[in-house]
Design a protein around this motif. Structure first.
Motif, PDB file in Angstrom:
ATOM      1  N   CYS A   1       1.031  -1.494  -0.135  1.00 34.03           N
ATOM      2  CA  CYS A   1      -0.042  -0.206   0.041  1.00 34.03           C
ATOM      3  C   CYS A   1       1.010   1.014  -0.577  1.00 34.03           C
ATOM      4  O   CYS A   1       2.192   0.989   0.075  1.00 34.03           O
ATOM      5  N   ASN A   2       0.064   2.521   0.386  1.00 35.16           N
ATOM      6  CA  ASN A   2       1.177   3.453  -0.362  1.00 35.16           C
ATOM      7  C   ASN A   2       1.982   3.912   1.116  1.00 35.16           C
ATOM      8  O   ASN A   2       1.131   2.875   2.622  1.00 35.16           O
ATOM      9  N   HIS A   3       3.047   4.397   1.547  1.00 34.92           N
ATOM     10  CA  HIS A   3       3.561   4.674   2.793  1.00 34.92           C
ATOM     11  C   HIS A   3       2.560   5.427   3.420  1.00 34.92           C
ATOM     12  O   HIS A   3       2.244   6.111   3.441  1.00 34.92           O
ATOM     13  N   GLN A   4       2.832   5.087   4.954  1.00 32.66           N
ATOM     14  CA  GLN A   4       1.810   5.683   5.877  1.00 32.66           C
ATOM     15  C   GLN A   4       2.514   7.078   6.430  1.00 32.66           C
ATOM     16  O   GLN A   4       2.799   7.710   6.408  1.00 32.66           O
ATOM     17  N   ASN A   5       1.131   8.216   6.270  1.00 34.62           N
ATOM     18  CA  ASN A   5       1.671   9.884   5.578  1.00 34.62           C
ATOM     19  C   ASN A   5       2.053   9.936   7.770  1.00 34.62           C
ATOM     20  O   ASN A   5       2.901  10.346   7.570  1.00 34.62           O
ATOM     21  N   ASN A   6       0.769   9.288   8.855  1.00 38.39           N
ATOM     22  CA  ASN A   6       1.230   9.763  10.145  1.00 38.39           C
ATOM     23  C   ASN A   6       1.267   8.539  11.230  1.00 38.39           C
ATOM     24  O   ASN A   6       1.133   7.362  10.363  1.00 38.39           O
ATOM     25  N   ASP A   7       2.168   8.919  12.025  1.00 36.93           N
ATOM     26  CA  ASP A   7       1.972   7.992  12.688  1.00 36.93           C
ATOM     27  C   ASP A   7       0.936   7.093  13.759  1.00 36.93           C
ATOM     28  O   ASP A   7       0.021   7.996  13.523  1.00 36.93           O
ATOM     29  N   SER A   8       0.980   6.247  14.245  1.00 33.05           N
ATOM     30  CA  SER A   8      -0.229   5.388  14.729  1.00 33.05           C
ATOM     31  C   SER A   8       0.284   6.180  15.730  1.00 33.05           C
ATOM     32  O   SER A   8       1.603   4.821  16.239  1.00 33.05           O
ATOM     33  N   GLN A   9      -0.313   6.378  17.065  1.00 33.33           N
ATOM     34  CA  GLN A   9      -0.304   6.236  18.454  1.00 33.33           C
ATOM     35  C   GLN A   9      -0.782   4.764  19.090  1.00 33.33           C
ATOM     36  O   GLN A   9      -2.146   4.118  18.538  1.00 33.33           O
ATOM     37  N   PRO A  10      -0.246   4.523  19.775  1.00 32.03           N
ATOM     38  CA  PRO A  10      -1.042   3.741  20.882  1.00 32.03           C
ATOM     39  C   PRO A  10      -2.992   3.656  20.603  1.00 32.03           C
ATOM     40  O   PRO A  10      -3.256   4.142  20.884  1.00 32.03           O
ATOM     41  N   GLY A  11      -3.330   2.504  20.227  1.00 32.03           N
ATOM     42  CA  GLY A  11      -4.324   2.039  20.035  1.00 32.03           C
ATOM     43  C   GLY A  11      -5.274   2.773  18.472  1.00 32.03           C
ATOM     44  O   GLY A  11      -6.408   2.021  18.451  1.00 32.03           O
ATOM     45  N   ALA A  12      -4.093   3.235  18.632  1.00 34.53           N
ATOM     46  CA  ALA A  12      -4.833   3.791  16.505  1.00 34.53           C
ATOM     47  C   ALA A  12      -4.244   2.774  15.876  1.00 34.53           C
ATOM     48  O   ALA A  12      -4.127   1.245  15.897  1.00 34.53           O
ATOM     49  N   THR A  13      -5.447   2.926  14.286  1.00 37.38           N
ATOM     50  CA  THR A  13      -5.355   1.575  13.577  1.00 37.38           C
ATOM     51  C   THR A  13      -5.022   2.420  12.456  1.00 37.38           C
ATOM     52  O   THR A  13      -5.617   3.438  11.815  1.00 37.38           O
ATOM     53  N   PHE A  14      -4.448   1.724  11.568  1.00 38.11           N
ATOM     54  CA  PHE A  14      -3.873   2.148   9.943  1.00 38.11           C
ATOM     55  C   PHE A  14      -4.426   1.079   9.312  1.00 38.11           C
ATOM     56  O   PHE A  14      -4.325   0.173   8.999  1.00 38.11           O
ATOM     57  N   ASP A  15      -5.571   1.350   8.055  1.00 37.72           N
ATOM     58  CA  ASP A  15      -6.063   1.073   7.145  1.00 37.72           C
ATOM     59  C   ASP A  15      -5.258   1.242   5.957  1.00 37.72           C
ATOM     60  O   ASP A  15      -4.813   1.858   5.082  1.00 37.72           O
ATOM     61  N   CYS A  16      -3.732   0.116   5.514  1.00 35.23           N
ATOM     62  CA  CYS A  16      -3.305  -0.409   4.462  1.00 35.23           C
ATOM     63  C   CYS A  16      -4.176  -1.084   2.957  1.00 35.23           C
ATOM     64  O   CYS A  16      -3.448  -2.266   3.403  1.00 35.23           O
ATOM     65  N   VAL A  17      -4.328  -0.221   2.288  1.00 36.54           N
ATOM     66  CA  VAL A  17      -5.737  -0.486   1.065  1.00 36.54           C
ATOM     67  C   VAL A  17      -4.095  -1.478   0.276  1.00 36.54           C
ATOM     68  O   VAL A  17      -3.395  -0.596  -0.845  1.00 36.54           O
ATOM     69  N   VAL A  18      -4.652  -2.535  -0.439  1.00 35.38           N
ATOM     70  CA  VAL A  18      -3.227  -3.195  -0.939  1.00 35.38           C
ATOM     71  C   VAL A  18      -3.825  -3.382  -2.312  1.00 35.38           C
ATOM     72  O   VAL A  18      -4.877  -3.596  -3.117  1.00 35.38           O
ATOM     73  N   VAL A  19      -2.884  -2.349  -2.583  1.00 34.91           N
ATOM     74  CA  VAL A  19      -3.184  -1.752  -4.228  1.00 34.91           C
ATOM     75  C   VAL A  19      -1.884  -3.423  -5.169  1.00 34.91           C
ATOM     76  O   VAL A  19      -1.618  -2.982  -6.281  1.00 34.91           O
ATOM     77  N   ARG A  20      -0.915  -3.398  -4.918  1.00 31.53           N
ATOM     78  CA  ARG A  20       0.323  -3.758  -5.524  1.00 31.53           C
ATOM     79  C   ARG A  20       0.710  -5.062  -4.826  1.00 31.53           C
ATOM     80  O   ARG A  20       1.356  -5.066  -3.253  1.00 31.53           O
ATOM     81  N   PRO A  21       1.305  -6.349  -5.711  1.00 29.72           N
ATOM     82  CA  PRO A  21       1.786  -7.152  -4.801  1.00 29.72           C
ATOM     83  C   PRO A  21       3.520  -6.785  -3.883  1.00 29.72           C
ATOM     84  O   PRO A  21       4.226  -6.064  -4.493  1.00 29.72           O
ATOM     85  N   VAL A  22       3.510  -7.483  -3.374  1.00 29.25           N
ATOM     86  CA  VAL A  22       5.159  -7.551  -2.583  1.00 29.25           C
ATOM     87  C   VAL A  22       5.392  -8.846  -1.889  1.00 29.25           C
ATOM     88  O   VAL A  22       4.847  -9.636  -1.136  1.00 29.25           O
ATOM     89  N   ASN A  23       7.122  -8.947  -1.868  1.00 35.52           N
ATOM     90  CA  ASN A  23       7.043 -10.306  -1.168  1.00 35.52           C
ATOM     91  C   ASN A  23       7.535  -9.690   0.264  1.00 35.52           C
ATOM     92  O   ASN A  23       8.444  -8.950   0.313  1.00 35.52           O
ATOM     93  N   ALA A  24       7.565 -10.814   1.135  1.00 36.79           N
ATOM     94  CA  ALA A  24       7.844 -10.634   2.372  1.00 36.79           C
ATOM     95  C   ALA A  24       9.765 -10.383   2.389  1.00 36.79           C
ATOM     96  O   ALA A  24      10.693  -9.788   3.183  1.00 36.79           O
TER      97      ALA A  24
END
Length: 291
Positions: A188-211
């Protein structure tokens, strides 16, 4: 003082400080931090044009000592070092991607003291795009950053998260510190802002990647804090392996086929037995056939 691009700077007549005295054979300890005061390690990738602070730690710099900051680059790279806010500090930033080496030399009383050279890599600045909105009805896969993760990896290669293009990877921060997903725009696109404790970030999967690519990790900490995720593009797999016989995915006669149904066909139909697809790849194709 003088400011020497790519070769360091010198500071003379430094003030005494109540720290450990330099001794014969001593290696001068230095610490490098980023603009959030996170310590730069050998695994940290420096960002071109971002500033980093270097500090001489733990030792007293005698009056009259000459401090020289040394830097070098591989061909194609670039680095600039200049004086910091105090005599024992320097500021550095990369001018171009590449490998840089940074060290410090202190000359005092006829003796020369050196730090261990720090070898670091510089990468281009990230282009952060707005995160896409999850598509209506998109399947959500949840991953929770475990409590106590701190500056370590989010998971392991053995516990890789597998997702498919079109899904949404929901990352929930169960840790006590902030985290931020670094990607090279995959899955997904690089995350814009930090996720504070308890927060949620939605990574919309748009491209393949290998771990195993190592391209996803905590942006605030660096590559020591890996996040192992594999994203598979089911539509691309269908186009390569299925479309010639079964038509375009949107009009395929096998819409909504399950992974088990596809596996059965591969195992029983001679014309399909040459397909070498993993179970995860079949699940990705099945997911795309249901969209």
């Amino acid at each position: 003082s003088s400011d020497l691009c790519g070769s360091g700077f010198q500071v003379a007549q430094l003030e005494s400080e109540s720290l450990v005295d330099l001794s014969a054979g001593m290696e001068v300890p230095i610490t490098i931090v980023d603009n959030k005061n996170a310590i730069v390690t050998s695994a940290t990738e420096l960002i071109v044009d971002e500033e980093y602070r270097i500090t001489i730690d733990k030792v007293r710099i005698p009056v009259g000592a000459v401090v020289t900051w040394n830097s070098s680059v591989t061909p194609g790279g670039g680095v600039h070092v200049h004086p910091g806010l105090t005599p024992r500090q320097g500021e550095l930033h990369c001018e171009a991607p590449g490998i840089i080496t940074v060290s410090v030399t202190i000359e005092s009383g006829g003796q020369t003291f050196n730090s261990v050279p720090r070898v670091l890599s510089c990468i281009p600045p990230l282009i952060v795009e707005p995160a896409p909105t999850p598509a209506p009805g998109a399947e959500i896969v949840t991953f929770r950053i475990p409590a106590g993760t701190n500056q370590g990896p989010w998971n392991t290669l053995a516990t890789t998260v597998t997702v498919f293009v079109g899904q949404t990877l929901r990352i929930i921060n169960d840790d006590s510190i902030r985290h931020r997903l670094h990607t090279n725009n995959a899955p997904c696109n690089h995350q814009n802002n930090d996720s504070q404790p308890g927060a949620t970030f939605d990574c919309v999967v748009v491209r393949p990647v290998n771990a195993s690519s190592g391209s996803t990790y905590d942006h605030n900490i660096g590559t020591a804090a890996r996040f192992y995720v594999t994203a598979i593009d089911g539509r691309a797999l269908y186009a390569t392996n299925c479309q010639s016989c079964h038509g375009a995915i949107a009009t395929s006669e096998h819409r909504n086929a399950t992974a088990a149904m596809i596996r059965t066909q591969i195992n029983t139909r001679p014309e399909m037995m040459n397909l070498n697809l993993t179970d995860d790849q079949l699940r990705a194709i099945s997911y795309s056939l249901s969209r």
